[in-house]
Design an enzyme around this catalytic site. Structure first.
Site: not given
Length: 423
Positions: A263-265, A268
């Site tokens: 999900h993050c890189l 976000d």
């Protein structure tokens, strides 16, 4: 905050919410794990954990206390003292999709009581807690944030599969819309984790999460682009990275790979870029450039494979290609935004016979047109090429090197060998 008789609702029982729910049970809270995914809730109720960080044994111990209740019924959230929202925040056509946060806040609002605390953990752009979540809770409850109930933000820092830094020992950034809210949010997490780090408002906490992941995203893009140029120049980028890593100051090691996932890189930093563009009319150039580099790494991997086959007089069409690893990171089944997925889809479109091996990823997360196999000498020998995309510990490195005719190792997981080529 004493956990005795405290009722906690955790909305979302995935990689972030489930560890929090189980840890809270272990610390004495009565916990409702609310999720709209009926299949997931049935698995949880049966003591089967859907995430690697929580073992079945630990989940069953939580259930055995009688203080953990997984449910899809919003009415089970009634009477909470603390509620934590840990739901997905994907991108839809390049724009933030906050519908899951909106739905979670709307589900909690009718059950919100005076003195209760609501915390958002989902990654999002600065301003979401105060400008979106607060008004939904107020409209649905008739209460006022800061006056009647506490509201705050605490960014999740879960790293799936990390056995060193867990929910318990990773410092937790906490915030509130006013001093009372900050005190309530911090008191809750002080009962859950070893260290809390208070900041002045939810906006700073929301930006903290985006800063952490944008930093990683930009630096990974740097080494990814460097790896592509180094290959063209005939330079061993991995040796250069190893050498640079010996510097005890002023350098932090990042390594190239087939792309970024989770999900993050991939997501976000785009939340931050979207917020800057929408609020200021400016372009966050570092993020846009990093997105461009990292988004095209799967294309580069496929090109390198095509070049390798071409050197042997082979076309991709009709060739058997074995992909090792379909998750976004090693030793986990989390396939969200995994770069292995577009690589597999491209090879299927090129009419290769695509085989995949991954001991963690569930069949429903595999792209169409691929065939799951076990990693055996026979399978390795039958493939015209092997793409090692994720370096799971479960992959027998010696077996791969011994039996594969050609391996493109996108993560330098394998030892140097005549039949191994690195990214």
């Amino acid at each position: 905050m004493s956990s005795a008789s405290q009722r906690l609702v955790v909305v979302g029982q995935g990689y972030v919410g489930l560890p929090l729910a189980v840890r809270a049970v272990e610390q004495g809270f009565d916990v409702v794990g609310f999720d709209v995914d009926e299949a997931k809730i049935k698995r949880l109720a049966a003591g089967e954990s859907p995430v690697e960080d929580i073992t079945d044994e630990r989940l069953r111990a939580a259930l055995a206390t009688g203080r953990y209740r997984p449910t899809t019924a919003a009415e089970d959230c009634e009477g909470f003292d603390v509620a934590v929202i840990s739901v997905p925040t994907p991108l839809r056509e390049g724009n933030p999709d906050l519908s899951y946060i909106e739905q979670a806040a709307a589900a909690l609002a009718p059950h919100l009581r005076r003195g209760a605390t609501v915390v958002l953990e989902s990654t999002t752009y600065p301003g979401t807690t105060e400008e979106l979540v607060g008004p939904i809770l107020e409209d649905g409850s008739g209460l006022v944030a800061g006056n009647d109930f506490h509201l705050g933000y605490s960014p999740e820092r879960i790293d799936p599969g990390n056995r060193t830094w867990t929910l318990e020992n990773t410092p937790k950034v906490v915030s509130g819309v006013d001093a009372g809210s900050l005190a309530a949010v911090q008191a809750f997490y002080d009962a859950i984790v070893d260290t809390t780090v208070p900041v002045s408002s939810p906006k700073e906490a929301e930006l903290t999460k985006l800063l952490e992941n944008t930093f990683r995203h930009v630096n990974i893009a740097l080494v990814n682009e460097l790896a592509m140029f180094a290959n063209e120049l005939g330079i061993d980028v991995w040796e250069a990275i190893d050498a640079a890593s010996t510097k005890p100051f002023g350098f932090m090691r990042f390594t190239p790979g087939p792309g970024v996932g989770g999900h993050c890189l991939p997501i976000d930093p785009s939340y931050l870029s979207w917020r800057v563009r929408r609020s200021l009319g400016e372009t966050f150039r570092f993020v846009e450039l990093a997105n461009d580099v990292n988004d095209h790494m799967p294309d580069y991997v496929v090109r390198r494979l095509m070049m390798a086959l071409n050197r042997r007089g082979l076309a991709v069409k009709g060739q058997r290609v074995l992909l090792l690893g379909m998750s976004y990171k090693r030793n986990t089944g989390d396939a969200r935004e995994s770069p292995s997925q577009p690589i597999a889809r491209q090879l299927v479109q090129l009419e290769a016979e695509v085989l995949v091996a991954d001991p963690f990823v569930d069949d429903r997360h595999l792209p169409p047109g691929v065939t799951r196999v076990e990693l055996t000498p026979e399978v390795l020998r039958s493939a015209a090429a092997v793409l090692l995309l994720v370096g799971h510990d479960a992959f027998d490195r010696e077996l791969i090197v011994e039996h594969a005719s050609y391996v493109f190792d996108a993560q330098r997981h394998l030892p140097p060998a005549a039949n191994v080529e690195y990214l």
